[in-house]
Design a protein around this motif. Structure first.
Motif, PDB file in Angstrom:
ATOM      1  N   LEU A  55       0.866  -1.189   0.004  1.00  0.00           N
ATOM      2  CA  LEU A  55       0.064  -0.161   0.034  1.00  0.00           C
ATOM      3  C   LEU A  55       0.732   1.161   0.009  1.00  0.00           C
ATOM      4  O   LEU A  55       0.491   2.308  -0.628  1.00  0.00           O
ATOM      5  N   GLU A  56       1.928   1.191   0.708  1.00  0.00           N
ATOM      6  CA  GLU A  56       2.894   2.324   0.836  1.00  0.00           C
ATOM      7  C   GLU A  56       3.366   2.684  -0.604  1.00  0.00           C
ATOM      8  O   GLU A  56       3.675   3.603  -1.201  1.00  0.00           O
ATOM      9  N   ALA A  59      -1.285   0.012  11.783  1.00  0.00           N
ATOM     10  CA  ALA A  59      -0.380   0.599  12.346  1.00  0.00           C
ATOM     11  C   ALA A  59       0.803   0.847  11.521  1.00  0.00           C
ATOM     12  O   ALA A  59       1.477   1.971  11.622  1.00  0.00           O
ATOM     13  N   ALA A  60       1.176   0.084  10.698  1.00  0.00           N
ATOM     14  CA  ALA A  60       2.285   0.288   9.782  1.00  0.00           C
ATOM     15  C   ALA A  60       1.882   1.367   8.907  1.00  0.00           C
ATOM     16  O   ALA A  60       2.969   2.060   8.535  1.00  0.00           O
ATOM     17  N   LEU A  61       0.811   1.434   8.420  1.00  0.00           N
ATOM     18  CA  LEU A  61       0.424   2.674   7.404  1.00  0.00           C
ATOM     19  C   LEU A  61       0.485   3.920   8.121  1.00  0.00           C
ATOM     20  O   LEU A  61       0.903   4.784   7.590  1.00  0.00           O
ATOM     21  N   ASP A  62       0.110   3.935   9.566  1.00  0.00           N
ATOM     22  CA  ASP A  62       0.188   5.247  10.518  1.00  0.00           C
ATOM     23  C   ASP A  62       1.580   5.676  10.533  1.00  0.00           C
ATOM     24  O   ASP A  62       1.944   6.517  10.265  1.00  0.00           O
ATOM     25  N   ALA A  63       2.391   4.466  10.518  1.00  0.00           N
ATOM     26  CA  ALA A  63       3.921   4.763  10.859  1.00  0.00           C
ATOM     27  C   ALA A  63       4.535   5.253   9.467  1.00  0.00           C
ATOM     28  O   ALA A  63       5.352   6.284   9.642  1.00  0.00           O
ATOM     29  N   CYS A  64       4.109   5.171   8.448  1.00  0.00           N
ATOM     30  CA  CYS A  64       4.498   5.481   7.178  1.00  0.00           C
ATOM     31  C   CYS A  64       3.793   6.808   6.721  1.00  0.00           C
ATOM     32  O   CYS A  64       4.300   7.577   5.756  1.00  0.00           O
ATOM     33  N   GLY A  65       2.862   7.459   7.414  1.00  0.00           N
ATOM     34  CA  GLY A  65       2.067   8.432   7.162  1.00  0.00           C
ATOM     35  C   GLY A  65       1.092   8.179   5.691  1.00  0.00           C
ATOM     36  O   GLY A  65       1.026   9.201   5.230  1.00  0.00           O
TER      37      GLY A  65
END
Length: 430
Positions: free
Chosen positions: A156-157, A252-258
């Motif tokens: 997704l990132e 949580a990982a998406l949040d960490a990557c903005g």
């Protein structure tokens, strides 16, 4: 004699539009390479059973949209075989993974593809019977990390990076979880039960889907059915603890990557092989796609390899409708790529044609994009053609050939300068 035309639902892609297509594909290759993906090219047609087993016999794709034919035996030793033009590419990639034993390496496989797919659906804006997809798949044995929520978030990132690099404006990401292979049957049973007393009030397509593939009812854009759809059970209420934890790790990982996202509890993928994470990227109204503004979608398919007779190989992938992506870029005007040639070499008279071609050869060998005119053109015509095609025009007359000093017209600056032949390539790069 009737004029022959492209078959309905297909079309020709011509310059200068293909410049934009090449830009999109070059950007995809460049971005995917940064994330460790390699290209896979599978056949355009496959055994029909691949899609029946992988995509699902009750899906619209398999039941109504595939181009299928009987490939007749040509000799006693041959057998007839049902073949199908690929309607999507994930099943073909997983088939290749199994056939070539890619899982034996124990390594995570990160594969991307660019190519045409075929579905016999009603042609409409951005949807064709031969259409192009850019897609990627991440799969491998469980011990390779293929089932990790990290892989979902990385994909997704990567997609957010790709859309940003292209200059797509206002995209939005919606995510959901459709649960594990044990969660999903429970949810489908609950959907069937909830639909049973109300399906007679729905559109004809949704009445059929309520029986054959209830998840597709949630995908429906039929305005008259939305009130019923909004009242149906939600998949989130049927997830087991492992699926809930997996989805929480993705977010949580998406949040960490903005990476911005919205959880859409109604988002499902209608194909039989999807599990857990599903997602869709959309663009705003007015982006060239009409009322259906989905740009790309995908999800996790942890059981697909086993469905096709292969080893356990969790995976996640996506497909981008390249036709729809191009429409979006064209509608969001600033992203349209229009690259002119570096130079137009204009011979002054037929006698200078050979010298002009030799000069163009030198410039092309130096990596410049160059067109050559014809000495039979009048000077005015050479200027008109050069202005349309190139940033600069190089005049090749008798004096220029004998002196080695070329006359260069810069159209954007409106200036005309003299440049030594030895310095010409560098001057045209500026």
């Amino acid at each position: 004699m009737a004029t022959l035309r492209a078959v309905r639902g297909t079309r020709d892609l011509l310059p200068p539009e293909t410049t934009l297509w090449n830009f999109v594909e070059a950007t995809a290759r460049a971005v995917f390479a940064r994330y460790g993906f390699g290209e896979i090219r599978t056949p355009i047609f496959e055994d029909t059973a691949l899609f029946a087993r992988g995509v699902g016999e009750e899906t619209d794709i398999v039941s109504k949209e595939m181009y299928t034919w009987e490939d007749r035996a040509r000799a006693d030793s041959d057998r007839a075989q049902s073949l199908t033009l690929r309607p999507e590419n994930t099943a073909g990639v997983v088939r290749a993974y199994i056939e070539h034993k890619l899982g034996d390496s124990g390594m995570l496989q990160k594969l991307f593809y660019i190519g045409p797919q075929f579905r016999r659906e009603r042609p409409q804006r951005g949807r064709y019977r031969q259409f192009w997809q850019i897609g990627a798949e991440v799969l491998g044995p469980a011990w390779s990390g293929a089932d990790s929520a990290l892989r979902d978030a990385e994909v997704l990132e990567m997609l957010s990076t790709f859309l940003n690099d292209l200059g797509v404006k206002g995209w939005k990401l919606e995510v959901n979880s459709v649960g594990s292979s044990t969660d999903r049957p429970k949810y489908i049973a609950a959907l069937r039960e909830a639909l049973a007393p109300v399906k007679h009030s729905m559109s004809e397509d949704n009445q059929r889907r309520a029986e054959t593939n209830p998840l597709r009812v949630l995908d429906s854009k039929d305005a008259g059915d939305q009130e019923i759809i909004n009242g149906l059970p939600k998949i989130a209420d049927f997830l087991d603890d492992a699926s809930k934890e997996h989805f929480a790790q993705v977010l949580a990982a998406l949040d960490a990557c903005g990476v911005a996202y919205t959880v859409n509890p109604r988002l499902v993928r209608g194909l039989d092989y999807y599990t857990r994470t599903t997602f869709e990227f959309t663009v705003p109204d007015g982006s060239g796609l009409g009322t259906q503004n989905a740009l790309l979608g995908g999800g996790r398919y942890d059981g697909l390899s086993e469905m096709l007779g292969g080893p356990k190989a969790p995976g996640i992938g996506f497909a981008i409708g390249e036709d729809r992506l191009i429409l979006t870029l064209q509608a969001q005007a600033e992203a349209v790529v229009e690259r002119k040639l570096d130079a137009f070499v204009a011979p002054m008279g037929v006698a200078q044609n050979a010298a002009a071609l030799r000069l163009a050869q030198e410039l092309r060998s130096a990596g410049l994009a160059v067109e050559v005119g014809d000495g039979g053109f009048r000077l005015k015509k050479s200027f008109e053609v050069a202005d349309k095609l190139a940033r600069r025009m190089v005049i090749v007359g008798e004096d220029e050939v004998s002196s080695g000093i070329l006359t260069v017209k810069d159209f954007s600056a409106g200036e005309q300068t003299k440049v030594a032949r030895a310095d010409l390539a560098d001057a045209l790069r500026r």
